[in-house]
Motif scaffolding. Structure first.
Motif, short mmCIF file in Angstrom:
data_model
loop_
_atom_site.label_atom_id
_atom_site.label_comp_id
_atom_site.label_asym_id
_atom_site.label_seq_id
_atom_site.Cartn_x
_atom_site.Cartn_y
_atom_site.Cartn_z
N ALA A 73 65.42 43.91 40.67
CA ALA A 73 66.43 43.89 40.48
C ALA A 73 67.72 43.33 39.70
N LEU A 74 66.85 41.78 40.16
CA LEU A 74 68.01 40.56 40.04
C LEU A 74 66.96 39.70 38.70
N ARG A 75 65.71 40.53 38.63
CA ARG A 75 65.19 39.35 37.89
C ARG A 75 64.65 38.29 39.29
N LEU A 76 64.38 38.18 40.48
CA LEU A 76 64.95 36.60 40.29
C LEU A 76 62.12 36.48 40.00
N SER A 77 63.02 34.93 39.73
CA SER A 77 61.81 33.74 39.17
C SER A 77 60.97 34.14 40.35
#
Length: 283
Positions: A73-77
């Protein structure tokens, strides 16, 4: 679990993402920078109340499934995802099998190579991404069931392998030896993955050629800088072959290009027009 740091980290990641980044409408009355809490909760498939408690350092320890949802959801690396796990007191477990998730930047790279045939292979040689020219040169893997998208299955076990050999005879031998070496290494890295074990068993029982290459136990195979393909419509095409290793995902990007002004460049240009349509069968 560091609740305060976890809450601050989640809030900072939420505020940097715009609704457009995740396909949501901005709306006329948005005061919050980035996403709203309820939007993150919706994207992560958790309740808004639960997500709010996590940001406010009041929530219980999230499960690995919740952490995976928040990462998406938070588009984390990759580095951010690992950091999130440590903040939550749940260090990420080592992968049980080859990763099939392709980094967005690599997908963008494939799209930016319209004059090259490019694809991404997992450690088990599953084709997990490809561009249009690769589909025209080889096959439209997206139209196949997932089990059949494996490059080794299509090369050694397809019943039509005698009809449409992708590589020339010499290229086939080099590819087979290289693939056997890579697959043997994958079995050592993922000893508990049933898909890798099944793939090896199927190749050994279904292909005498692969069984021979596997038994040779070659661990140092020089990659071939060129590959000659036998395309059913435009004949043989000799292309440059470059392989980029994505070490953190245990994946490979394979890129086939033609020398400028060569017959192969004209052949690739023709393939980009033909695409994946079959011109050798009546319509």
């Amino acid at each position: 679990m560091d609740r305060r740091e976890l809450g601050g980290f989640l809030r900072s990641r939420r505020e940097r993402i715009t609704p457009a980044d995740v396909g949501l409408p901005a709306g006329p009355r948005r005061r919050t920078p980035g996403l709203r809490r309820e939007e993150v909760a919706q994207l992560a498939y958790i309740s808004t109340e639960y997500y709010t408690r996590l940001e406010q350092a009041r929530g219980p320890r999230p499960s690995r499934e919740v952490l995976a949802g928040l990462s998406r959801a938070l588009r984390l690396s990759d580095a951010e995802r690992v950091h999130l796990h440590y903040l939550a007191g749940a260090p990420p477990a080592p992968p049980s099998g080859p990763s099939r998730e392709v980094r967005p930047s690599i997908l963008d790279l494939l799209r930016r190579l319209p004059h090259a045939a490019a694809l991404v292979l997992s450690a088990a040689y599953e084709v997990i991404a490809h561009n249009d020219l690769a589909a025209a040169l080889l096959e439209d893997f997206s139209a196949l069931p997932r089990r059949e998208r494996n490059f080794l299955r299509r090369t050694f076990l397809d019943p039509r392998v005698g009809e449409r050999q992708w590589y020339s005879r010499s290229g086939m031998d080099i590819f087979g030896r290289t693939a056997a070496r890579h697959l043997r290494a994958a079995t050592a890295r993922y000893p508990d993955d049933p898909e890798v074990a099944t793939l090896v068993d199927d190749l050994l029982t279904g292909s005498a050629e692969f069984a021979r290459l596997w038994a040779a136990y070659e661990m140092s195979v020089e990659p071939a800088p060129h590959k000659t393909f036998r395309h059913p419509l435009i004949g043989p095409i000799t292309l440059n072959c470059d392989v980029l290793d994505i070490a953190d995902r245990d994946q490979r990007v394979v890129i086939y290009t033609a020398d400028p002004g060569s017959p192969a460049e004209e052949a690739l240009r023709l393939l980009s027009v033909i695409g994946t349509q079959r011109m050798d069968v009546p319509g």
